[in-house]
Design an enzyme around this catalytic site. Structure first.
Site, PDB file in Angstrom:
ATOM      1  N   CYS A   1     -15.068  11.786 -19.954  1.00 38.51           N
ATOM      2  CA  CYS A   1     -15.292  12.978 -18.847  1.00 38.51           C
ATOM      3  C   CYS A   1     -14.092  13.102 -18.242  1.00 38.51           C
ATOM      4  O   CYS A   1     -14.261  14.058 -17.236  1.00 38.51           O
ATOM      5  CB  CYS A   1     -16.575  12.566 -17.810  1.00 38.51           C
ATOM      6  SG  CYS A   1     -15.977  10.941 -17.207  1.00 38.51           S
TER       7      CYS A   1
ATOM      8  N   GLU B   1     -12.067   3.330 -16.890  1.00 42.80           N
ATOM      9  CA  GLU B   1     -10.838   4.248 -16.308  1.00 42.80           C
ATOM     10  C   GLU B   1      -9.525   3.385 -16.068  1.00 42.80           C
ATOM     11  O   GLU B   1      -8.720   3.979 -15.013  1.00 42.80           O
ATOM     12  CB  GLU B   1     -11.202   5.159 -15.277  1.00 42.80           C
ATOM     13  CG  GLU B   1     -12.012   4.807 -13.879  1.00 42.80           C
ATOM     14  CD  GLU B   1     -12.602   5.861 -13.003  1.00 42.80           C
ATOM     15  OE1 GLU B   1     -12.102   6.974 -13.054  1.00 42.80           O
ATOM     16  OE2 GLU B   1     -13.489   5.556 -12.190  1.00 42.80           O
TER      17      GLU B   1
ATOM     18  N   ASP C   1      -7.900   9.213 -14.636  1.00 42.51           N
ATOM     19  CA  ASP C   1      -7.475   7.967 -14.061  1.00 42.51           C
ATOM     20  C   ASP C   1      -6.779   6.893 -15.187  1.00 42.51           C
ATOM     21  O   ASP C   1      -5.856   6.276 -14.908  1.00 42.51           O
ATOM     22  CB  ASP C   1      -8.236   7.061 -13.170  1.00 42.51           C
ATOM     23  CG  ASP C   1      -8.608   7.695 -11.705  1.00 42.51           C
ATOM     24  OD1 ASP C   1      -7.306   7.819 -11.289  1.00 42.51           O
ATOM     25  OD2 ASP C   1      -9.718   7.873 -11.316  1.00 42.51           O
TER      26      ASP C   1
ATOM     27  N   HIS D   1      -6.489  23.773  -5.778  1.00 41.84           N
ATOM     28  CA  HIS D   1      -7.930  24.530  -5.671  1.00 41.84           C
ATOM     29  C   HIS D   1      -7.800  25.723  -6.482  1.00 41.84           C
ATOM     30  O   HIS D   1      -8.816  25.777  -6.972  1.00 41.84           O
ATOM     31  CB  HIS D   1      -7.832  25.213  -4.243  1.00 41.84           C
ATOM     32  CG  HIS D   1      -8.394  23.915  -3.055  1.00 41.84           C
ATOM     33  ND1 HIS D   1      -9.541  23.360  -3.415  1.00 41.84           N
ATOM     34  CD2 HIS D   1      -7.730  23.692  -1.845  1.00 41.84           C
ATOM     35  CE1 HIS D   1      -9.511  22.449  -2.391  1.00 41.84           C
ATOM     36  NE2 HIS D   1      -8.725  22.406  -1.532  1.00 41.84           N
TER      37      HIS D   1
END
Ligand code: PEP
Ligand code: MG
Length: 571
Positions: free
Chosen positions: A502, A431, A455, A189
């Site tokens: 992305c 991906e 990924d 986080h």
């Protein structure tokens, strides 16, 4: 002066006073209380005040940071108000005369052990929520609180063992100059927030908390992944020089952000931003980028008690479409599963969740969820320039079925007389190695590709993106990954469709010249990186890079590839 080694979480350097967040859990002793009734009343007053504080925080958060963030506060408030949960420990206080903190801790441990033993990661996460709420109540019973209050004007370097979602919401972000955590990986986080805010972070910095106190000077080097407590004069001078250079670069990046991404010899690319949490949505500036290249929709589904309705989703997608002021917004359909779980979905336990029931697989199986989302996106398409992107595609069948369901959703809207754009482009995330190897065929039926390197690296190199022990293999500079990227771009272009990226690799400065040379059309990056990427594009000479891919294929190792890419680096 003491130095502590960690991992680079977010780039940049800072020399600032520390704010040490003490979350050391209090371990209550089993004591007797002379006045059990009074003890219960004291606990109930603390609990009610904490729940009310959480309510207020929820309201504030919903306004400032959006629904996802406020849902976490709401969940905490529900736990704090759970009379059934707290009945047992209070009965113990009444009948056995033990202190409330001890009784709450005992109940917490019992319940959390049950949750933690469940395989479902969502349920495990609920154990963390219960623990966080109980720990705060125990701290308050002992006269302390962990609320992150930055005294004075800041900025400070926030130091903590790890940061909970609650912390990242509570913190006044304008007073933050950096993060250091002892635990957590490069996807924690704290790191995501640091990258979004554009401030440096070091994670995994073991031992630093016991060596630092709030107010002491800390030198944080996010470029190299280390920090020092009370740095000496020499280090401070080194920082001053780095800081000046950093500020000069930030100034250049800010100027670059206001201009289009065109190389010196006139080659234009798109630089878009990724969004999918309240921070990045707020940081989105349509005048500083070419749109949103990836809008992750998972956050609308997380932290909810049940599936978000079509209307709720429509309002959220419409807001982002309108905020983009006519620029492109690529909405990715639900990518749940893998490491992202939803309690209310009641998903079966899997031994390999990243290879299992996730993303498009789940959506094609639970069609109502998918159709609801598609209707919401299509309705929002009447208010902006939306595109739809399907994640984790591995077969042509999946793409065709997703397209058929989109057409069905559109027909349902027509039947209800609800407006939508006449044409909404449908594309896929590339991906998986399967999508790479099929990209020549997929390109004929998809209207755009976006390469999801986060990924793609994981699946191509068989390296769990979350496993710290194998992170040395998790690199986009593996020639297999670079070949995969090149294949996708070439196959996309052969079929006449645009190809974007992305994943995090889109803002990796080592790769940028290569990606330009390979002809990547769109770079989608966290908002704080958009200026840097635009700057590098504007500095590049596209024609001079044309030999780079061929030179790369002459290399054999990751190290060779890195060395070559380094020679072309834009600084
Ligand atoms: C990716 O895989 O590169 C990607 C952008 O998606 P996510 O990180 O959400 O899996
Ligand atoms: Mg992905």
């Amino acid at each position: 002066m003491k130095e502590f080694k960690g991992l680079s979480g977010a780039r940049g350097q800072a020399l600032l006073p520390a704010l040490v967040l003490s979350r050391a859990a209090i371990v209550p002793e089993k004591r007797e209380t002379a006045d059990p009734e009074g003890e219960i009343a004291r606990f109930e007053a603390i609990r009610a005040a904490y729940a009310a504080e959480l309510d207020a925080l929820k309201e504030k958060t919903a306004k400032e940071n959006g629904e996802e963030a406020s849902a976490i506060m709401k969940a905490y408030a529900v736990i704090a108000r759970d009379n059934f949960f707290f009945k047992k420990p209070m009965k113990q206080v009444k009948n056995e005369g033990v202190a409330a903190d001890w009784a709450v801790a005992a109940e917490r441990d019992k319940v959390c052990a049950k949750f933690a033993a469940m395989e479902d990661p969502y349920m495990k996460a609920r154990a963390d929520d219960i623990r966080n709420v109980c720990d705060e109540l125990i701290r308050r019973l002992n006269g302390v609180s962990s609320a992150v209050e930055v005294q004075g004007d800041g900025p400070v370097i926030l130091m903590a063992e790890d940061l909970t979602p609650e912390d990242t919401i509570r913190i006044d972000k304008s007073k933050l100059g950096g993060f250091i955590t002892e635990r957590g990986g490069v996807t924690s986080h704290a790191v995501i927030l640091a990258k979004t805010l554009g401030i440096p972070a070091v994670v995994g910095c073991e031992g630093i908390l016991s060596a630092a106190r709030s107010g002491e000077q800390i030198y944080l080097n996010g470029d190299e992944g280390w920090a020092a407590v009370e740095p000496d004069g020499e280090m401070a001078a080194r920082f001053a020089a780095a800081d000046e250079a950093q500020k000069a670069m930030a100034e250049r990046y800010a100027q670059a952000a206001a201009m289009p991404a065109v190389t010196r010899d006139g080659h234009r690319v798109q630089v878009c931003v990724n969004s999918g949490d309240s921070e990045s949505a707020r940081a989105f500036r349509p005048d500083r980028c070419d749109g949103i290249g990836l809008f992750r929709t998972e956050f609308l589904f997380m932290g909810q008690q049940d599936y978000p309705s079509e209307e709720f989703q429509y309002q959220a997608y419409r807001a982002v479409a309108e905020a983009a002021a006519g620029k492109e917004v690529i909405i990715r359909t639900l990518d749940i599963g893998g490491d992202k779980q939803l309690g209310y979905m009641d998903l079966p336990k899997e031994s390999n969740p990243f290879l299992g029931y996730r993303a498009i697989r789940l959506c094609l199986d639970r069609k109502e969820i998918f159709l609801t989302q598609l209707r919401a996106i299509l309705r929002a398409s009447a208010h902006g320039n939306l595109k739809i992107m399907f994640p984790m595609i591995v077969t042509m069948e999946e793409l065709r079925e997703a397209k058929t369901l989109t057409a069905q959703a559109m027909a349902e809207l027509d039947a209800r007389g609800l407006p939508h754009a006449e044409h909404v482009p449908l594309g896929i995330m590339v991906e998986t190695p399967a999508a790479v190897l099929l990209s020549d065929k997929l390109a004929k039926e998809a209207e755009f590709f976006s390469i999801g390197t986060n990924d793609l690296i994981q699946y191509t190199t068989a390296t769990d993106r979350q496993n710290e022990r194998v992170q040395y293999l998790y690199t986009p500079c593996n020639l297999s990954v670079l070949r995969a990227i090149h294949t996708v771009i070439r196959n996309g272009h052969k079929a006449g469709i645009p190809v974007g990226m992305c994943g995090e690799a889109a803002s990796d400065e080592r790769l940028l010249p290569l990606l330009l040379a390979m002809g990547l059309d769109e770079f989608s990056v966290v908002p704080a990186q958009a200026g840097k990427v635009k700057y590098m594009v504007q500095q590049a000479d596209y024609a001079a890079l044309s030999g780079l891919p061929d030179a790369l294929w002459e290399q054999e190792t990751v190290e060779d590839a890195c060395r070559l890419l380094d020679q072309y680096a834009i600084r």
